[in-house]
Design a protein around this motif. Structure first.
Motif: not given
Length: 131
Positions: A53-72
């Motif tokens: 539960e402490m590493s809950m930010l990892k999916p958000i960071v990975v999701g945001f990175g893939l989101f930015m790639l999709g935006l490109v």
């Protein structure tokens, strides 16, 4: 392959990668929800948080990175390859409305997207396109 076919495939890939941000946020919220359920169910002031539960930010960071790639990918297909169909316009409008609920970053992207799509709506769905 023609420019239009390449634009179609890049657009579809970009739209699929766009869903990484909301899915990453949902994946991060489930551990938080279970922790809050434990707190409210057993009335303890000291919740036991696991390392997962402490590493809950990892999916958000990975999701945001893939989101930015999709935006490109989408920006490349719309601006460079000039792939502008009416289904893409309405899909981006729908997705921008969904992004309004991801406060604050999603809301910012949603407002930018809705304003940009509104100003350029006549460029989408031209009669010269086959797809």
């Amino acid at each position: 392959m023609s420019k239009e076919v390449i634009g179609k495939y890049i657009t579809i890939l970009g739209l699929l990668l766009f869903w990484a941000l909301p899915l990453g946020m949902v994946d991060a919220l489930f551990p938080i929800y279970s922790s809050f359920q434990d707190i409210s169910l057993f009335s303890t002031n000291e919740p036991k948080i696991t390392p997962e539960e402490m590493s809950m930010l990892k999916p958000i960071v990975v999701g945001f990175g893939l989101f930015m790639l999709g935006l490109v990918f989408l920006l490349t297909s719309v601006t460079v390859l000039k792939y502008r169909t009416s289904w893409l316009f309405w899909t981006l409008i729908f997705y921008s409305f969904l992004l309004l609920f991801i406060i604050p970053i999603g809301t910012l992207f949603a407002f930018i997207g809705l304003i940009t799509l509104g100003l350029n709506r006549k460029k989408f769905g031209s009669k010269g396109r086959v797809t």
